[in-house]
Design a protein around this motif. Structure first.
Motif, PDB file in Angstrom:
ATOM      1  N   ILE A  62       0.856  -1.184   0.000  1.00 51.24           N
ATOM      2  CA  ILE A  62       0.000   0.000   0.000  1.00 51.24           C
ATOM      3  C   ILE A  62       0.896   1.238   0.000  1.00 51.24           C
ATOM      4  CG2 ILE A  62      -1.745   1.304   1.286  1.00 51.24           C
ATOM      5  CD1 ILE A  62      -2.794  -1.270   2.399  1.00 51.24           C
ATOM      6  N   ASP A  63       0.540   2.205  -0.806  1.00 51.58           N
ATOM      7  CA  ASP A  63       1.334   3.424  -0.931  1.00 51.58           C
ATOM      8  C   ASP A  63       1.217   4.252   0.351  1.00 51.58           C
ATOM      9  OD1 ASP A  63       2.715   5.674  -1.821  1.00 51.58           O
ATOM     10  OD2 ASP A  63       1.895   5.508  -3.846  1.00 51.58           O
ATOM     11  N   LYS A  64       2.375   4.676   0.890  1.00 48.59           N
ATOM     12  CA  LYS A  64       2.392   5.490   2.096  1.00 48.59           C
ATOM     13  C   LYS A  64       2.686   6.968   1.810  1.00 48.59           C
ATOM     14  CE  LYS A  64       5.840   4.658   4.867  1.00 48.59           C
ATOM     15  NZ  LYS A  64       6.915   3.989   5.624  1.00 48.59           N
ATOM     16  N   LEU A  67      -0.955  11.537  -1.230  1.00 44.20           N
ATOM     17  CA  LEU A  67      -1.706  11.318  -2.460  1.00 44.20           C
ATOM     18  C   LEU A  67      -2.570  12.534  -2.775  1.00 44.20           C
ATOM     19  CD1 LEU A  67      -2.884   7.660  -1.733  1.00 44.20           C
ATOM     20  CD2 LEU A  67      -0.848   8.399  -3.007  1.00 44.20           C
ATOM     21  N   ASN A  68      -2.776  12.764  -4.078  1.00 43.01           N
ATOM     22  CA  ASN A  68      -3.619  13.869  -4.538  1.00 43.01           C
ATOM     23  C   ASN A  68      -4.935  13.327  -5.081  1.00 43.01           C
ATOM     24  OD1 ASN A  68      -1.742  15.888  -3.972  1.00 43.01           O
ATOM     25  ND2 ASN A  68      -0.762  15.685  -5.959  1.00 43.01           N
ATOM     26  N   LEU A  69      -6.010  14.012  -4.738  1.00 40.29           N
ATOM     27  CA  LEU A  69      -7.336  13.667  -5.242  1.00 40.29           C
ATOM     28  C   LEU A  69      -7.946  14.935  -5.838  1.00 40.29           C
ATOM     29  CD1 LEU A  69      -9.789  11.807  -5.571  1.00 40.29           C
ATOM     30  CD2 LEU A  69     -10.476  12.431  -3.236  1.00 40.29           C
ATOM     31  N   ASP A  70      -8.175  14.932  -7.144  1.00 37.41           N
ATOM     32  CA  ASP A  70      -8.735  16.089  -7.851  1.00 37.41           C
ATOM     33  C   ASP A  70     -10.227  15.892  -8.067  1.00 37.41           C
ATOM     34  OD1 ASP A  70      -6.299  17.443  -8.099  1.00 37.41           O
ATOM     35  OD2 ASP A  70      -5.759  16.268  -9.867  1.00 37.41           O
ATOM     36  N   GLU A 109      -5.894   1.686  -3.483  1.00 37.86           N
ATOM     37  CA  GLU A 109      -5.965   3.119  -3.210  1.00 37.86           C
ATOM     38  C   GLU A 109      -7.085   3.785  -3.993  1.00 37.86           C
ATOM     39  OE1 GLU A 109      -3.141   1.661  -4.107  1.00 37.86           O
ATOM     40  OE2 GLU A 109      -1.686   1.929  -2.466  1.00 37.86           O
ATOM     41  N   ALA A 110      -7.417   3.287  -5.174  1.00 38.98           N
ATOM     42  CA  ALA A 110      -8.480   3.884  -5.983  1.00 38.98           C
ATOM     43  C   ALA A 110      -9.829   3.801  -5.273  1.00 38.98           C
ATOM     44  CB  ALA A 110      -8.555   3.208  -7.349  1.00 38.98           C
ATOM     45  N   THR A 111     -10.051   2.693  -4.542  1.00 39.27           N
ATOM     46  CA  THR A 111     -11.304   2.557  -3.800  1.00 39.27           C
ATOM     47  C   THR A 111     -11.408   3.623  -2.722  1.00 39.27           C
ATOM     48  OG1 THR A 111     -11.278   0.161  -4.208  1.00 39.27           O
ATOM     49  CG2 THR A 111     -12.717   0.976  -2.445  1.00 39.27           C
ATOM     50  N   GLY A 112     -10.334   3.818  -2.000  1.00 40.31           N
ATOM     51  CA  GLY A 112     -10.330   4.862  -0.980  1.00 40.31           C
ATOM     52  C   GLY A 112     -10.497   6.251  -1.580  1.00 40.31           C
ATOM     53  N   ALA A 113      -9.881   6.492  -2.737  1.00 40.75           N
ATOM     54  CA  ALA A 113     -10.011   7.796  -3.393  1.00 40.75           C
ATOM     55  C   ALA A 113     -11.450   8.058  -3.813  1.00 40.75           C
ATOM     56  CB  ALA A 113      -9.072   7.872  -4.592  1.00 40.75           C
TER      57      ALA A 113
END
Length: 299
Positions: A62-64, A67-70, A109-113
């Protein structure tokens, strides 16, 4: 030969088993070790690690990083005065607790985003509904971002924490919806045209005023010049008449002769002129006959 082949096969099996038991965790990732579908261990430090071979244990990453969410949703949101606006925003977030994240969100991570995007969009809708367009654009822009961030943090750190942290929430653009924007542009264009026409009318009126004043000054200058010219001309004619009178008074015979020549010049000034008279009996040609008759006028 069979013994050598057996040793080689055994060595390959051992190498394959060792490779399945060794894994490397990158400094940008969390390593999550599963044992029969359950989280066995979360490795947060980078380096070489050991685990049981599959299917007893598996590892996921998992990426630590931050992260950016636009937010690219173009659905209009109604303000307090019922004006539809489109909000562009972005969120900076990171995964802080991989165990909670996996249990409550998932491994991707896409699910969380996606879930975080829904929460942020809902928070923006609530905050935009409370404020006017002017407040969104100027006075309460920072307050809107802080309120949205607090709402999102309360959601992701609630009864079932997501294991993430929201670092920042920013609004990049607030604009009217496309239909309203076109209407505003047309209204602005009409207003600019009205101002331009008003300026043209004012300029035309000023130009006519300047032109009329210039014409008036021209007429005054011409009239004054004509008056001065006539005055000078009158004075010249008076002086000429005085000179002529003085000269003619000294020699009346010459004066009569000179006046006759002036009369001939005025009468016969063109080649096409034709005058039928009797030179012997006409007083007009008396000066040409000479002699005593030319000495002066008859009495």
């Amino acid at each position: 030969m069979n013994r050598i082949g057996l040793f080689a096969a055994a060595a390959l099996v051992v190498l394959a088993l060792l490779s399945s038991m060794l894994f490397v965790v990158d400094q940008r990732q969390f390593g999550v070790v599963y044992a029969l579908g359950q989280i066995k261990e979360v490795i947060t430090q980078p380096g070489l690690n050991f685990k049981l071979p599959p299917p007893f244990q598996n590892v996921s990453y998992i990426d630590k990083r931050l992260l950016n969410l636009d937010g690219n949703d173009t659905t209009p949101v109604l303000t307090a005065e019922r004006q539809p606006v489109v909000i562009d925003w972005y969120v900076r977030w990171r995964i802080t607790d991989p165990t909670q994240y996996i249990r409550n969100v998932g491994l991707d991570e896409a699910t969380g985003a996606n879930r975080l995007s829904n929460v942020v969009r809902s928070a923006f809708n609530q905050e935009v509904n409370k404020r006017t367009v002017r407040e969104l654009l100027s006075s309460e822009r920072d307050e809107v971002m802080n309120d949205v961030k607090n709402q999102v943090l309360a959601q992701v750190k609630g009864a079932q924490p997501w294991g993430i942290d929201v670092v920042d929430v920013r609004v990049t653009r607030v604009d009217y919806s496309e239909a309203i924007t076109e209407s505003v542009y047309r209204r602005m264009e009409a207003e600019r045209k009205r101002v331009a026409n008003e300026l043209r009318s004012t300029g035309a009126a000023e130009s006519e005023k300047i032109r009329a004043d210039a014409d008036r000054q021209r007429e005054v200058i011409i009239a004054n010049a004509y008056r001065d010219a006539q005055k000078v001309k009158g004075e010249g004619d008076a002086q000429a008449a005085a000179i002529y009178a003085d000269a003619f008074g000294r020699d009346p015979q010459f004066a009569h002769f000179y006046r006759s020549l002036e009369a001939y010049r005025a009468t016969l000034n063109k080649r096409s002129d034709l005058l039928v008279v009797d030179p012997d009996g006409s007083e007009f040609f008396r000066a040409f006959r000479g002699g005593a008759g030319a000495s002066g006028p008859r009495r």
